[in-house]
Enzyme design. Sequence first.
Site, PDB file in Angstrom:
ATOM      1  CG  HIS A 189      -0.452   0.394   2.475  1.00 42.56           C
ATOM      2  ND1 HIS A 189       0.207  -0.476   3.295  1.00 42.56           N
ATOM      3  CD2 HIS A 189      -0.423   1.585   3.108  1.00 42.56           C
ATOM      4  CE1 HIS A 189       0.607   0.169   4.384  1.00 42.56           C
ATOM      5  NE2 HIS A 189       0.240   1.426   4.287  1.00 42.56           N
TER       6      HIS A 189
ATOM      7  CG  HIS B 182       5.224  -0.863   4.071  1.00 43.30           C
ATOM      8  ND1 HIS B 182       4.490  -1.352   3.025  1.00 43.30           N
ATOM      9  CD2 HIS B 182       4.529  -1.182   5.185  1.00 43.30           C
ATOM     10  CE1 HIS B 182       3.405  -1.946   3.492  1.00 43.30           C
ATOM     11  NE2 HIS B 182       3.401  -1.863   4.798  1.00 43.30           N
TER      12      HIS B 182
HETATM   13  C1  BG6 Z   1       1.255  -2.020   7.597  1.00 46.95           C
HETATM   14  C2  BG6 Z   1       1.869  -2.612   8.829  1.00 46.95           C
HETATM   15  O1  BG6 Z   1       1.581  -2.795   6.473  1.00 46.95           O
HETATM   16  O2  BG6 Z   1       1.729  -0.697   7.422  1.00 46.95           O
HETATM   17  C3  BG6 Z   1       1.529  -1.767  10.036  1.00 46.95           C
HETATM   18  O3  BG6 Z   1       1.391  -3.941   9.018  1.00 46.95           O
HETATM   19  C4  BG6 Z   1       1.939  -0.337   9.807  1.00 46.95           C
HETATM   20  O4  BG6 Z   1       2.140  -2.283  11.214  1.00 46.95           O
HETATM   21  C5  BG6 Z   1       1.401   0.182   8.486  1.00 46.95           C
HETATM   22  O5  BG6 Z   1       1.426   0.444  10.872  1.00 46.95           O
HETATM   23  C6  BG6 Z   1       1.974   1.540   8.153  1.00 46.95           C
HETATM   24  O6  BG6 Z   1       1.297   2.082   7.062  1.00 46.95           O
HETATM   25  P1  BG6 Z   1       0.927   3.627   7.009  1.00 46.95           P
HETATM   26  O7  BG6 Z   1       0.304   3.806   5.681  1.00 46.95           O
HETATM   27  O8  BG6 Z   1       0.003   3.883   8.160  1.00 46.95           O
HETATM   28  O9  BG6 Z   1       2.218   4.350   7.167  1.00 46.95           O
END
Ligand code: BG6
Length: 523
Positions: free
Chosen positions: A211, A273
């Site tokens: 995402h 990420h």
């Molecule tokens: C998710 C993780 O994929 O990404 C979470 O499982 C994390 O632990 C999150 O908090 C962070 O995403 P964003 O978009 O809130 O920075």
Amino acid sequence: MSERQERASASKKPATGDTVPVAPPCAMVIFGAGGDLTKRLIMPALYNLVTAGRLPDGFRIVGVDHGRRTVEEWRQGLTDMMKQFVASHEGEFQADRLDQKAWQWLGERMSYVQGEFEDADAYKRIGQHLAELDKTAGTAGNYLFYLAVADRFFETVVERLGAAGLVGEQNGRWRRVVIEKPFGHDLPSAKALNASILKVLEERQIYRMDHFLGKETVQNIMALRFANGLFEPLWRREHIDHVQITAAETVGVESRGRFYEQTGALRDMVPNHVFQLLSLTVMEPPTSFDAEAVRGKKAEAIQAIRSLKPGRVERDVVRGQYGPGTVLGKPVLGYRQEPNVSPKSNIETYIAWKLQIDNWRWAGVPFYLRTGKHLKARKTQIAIRFHQAPHAMFRGTHVEKMNPNWLILRIQPDEGIALQFAAKRPGLAMTLGNVSMDFSYKSYFDAKPSTGYETLIYDCMVGDATLFQRADNIEAGWQAVQPILDYWPEHAPNDFANYAAGSDGPAAADALLTRSGRAWRPL
Ligand code: BG6
């Protein structure tokens, strides 16, 4: 055009999505229709796509889950949730009101099939239902299967879809499968999962989701680097001292203790990420914006991460776990006191890593990564530090110290980019001040509300895989972290919990930088 006019005309630019064609007709089948992801992100994103006018008349949503509920009950649950988002202004969906017409448009297109994910009969029912939709609703035989389910079901669902004959692409019809994270939990399991789903699907049918790639600011890394003549010539070891990539969160593990005990910060954030941010920063320019060109360069970037020898893990990687503390003014529990967490847990909630990229562009430039939960501030950013000016020509003046230039890519929150440099302070003496040129998304662009999933879902429908992970991207990520995954369980930490919730993280993370005379940017 004056600067003011430029700003004004920029602010009238359409938000992303306004200029793209309406998606082709299709049925989107959501496995895990009763789950959190569907409610929190998929439905709000679909709603935003409706209000942007990007979904075609022949669009249908088929919810699949094991819970017994009618379509009315499913729809009502989703409606309540959307209303709650609007009322509370919390969550990823941000809107002042729910456009009843748009929501109704979506609601009318929903149907629900009850079934267990393992049950072959359920897939027969799904198949019959889809064939019916093709005849009556104009979905044109195009199916998007969205696996919003726990990862233990990924293989099963794909295998059953194949066995039920639902993924064959004949006569111009497309069949695609979206797979959420986590994609494997280490290199062998990621390879096994790839091998298993590739028995059923072609690589081009698989949309592995991360995402972070739905975030405008993440996509903008490529725009900044490759749509401007200014930055790319400087984007290399000759000009860059080091790079800091931070993904700091203020949230703790919340209700996800059970999941987190199996996962930890490294698996949860880094090969996915954080490596997205890293690969977009490091990659060579692709020859085009074509999905394969971009993904090829990203994979090469991750493959160039220097492999960690076991002896280096201790030196170059720091793990941390939060103890009790105060986050944003509120007292919070330590990780070991969280629900469904062992009081002796050695799972890390923080990781910092000094890594090297072994190629011509980056040889000798350290990349410092850090991510953690319950830190002082929520901040995701890429900070690039350029070399000092090579010659101290201001000697003998009032200028005592020259500060280096920083380029800061603020991924979230306060999305934007800042370039920091020195300027002469007005006055008779030659003294310097640090100034910053700042671009803020909010003040420049008139962006529509977005959960970050709109682009990703739309791209699946139009068949653009640029923002999705290919098998080699995923495997390269796991390959790079595997030495740490191997080393840690054999070497239990003896200092957990080693940072207070609400702090900057463990002191040992500072040492990663101080030993070469550097320091983390403040959170
Ligand atoms: C998710 C993780 O994929 O990404 C979470 O499982 C994390 O632990 C999150 O908090 C962070 O995403 P964003 O978009 O809130 O920075």
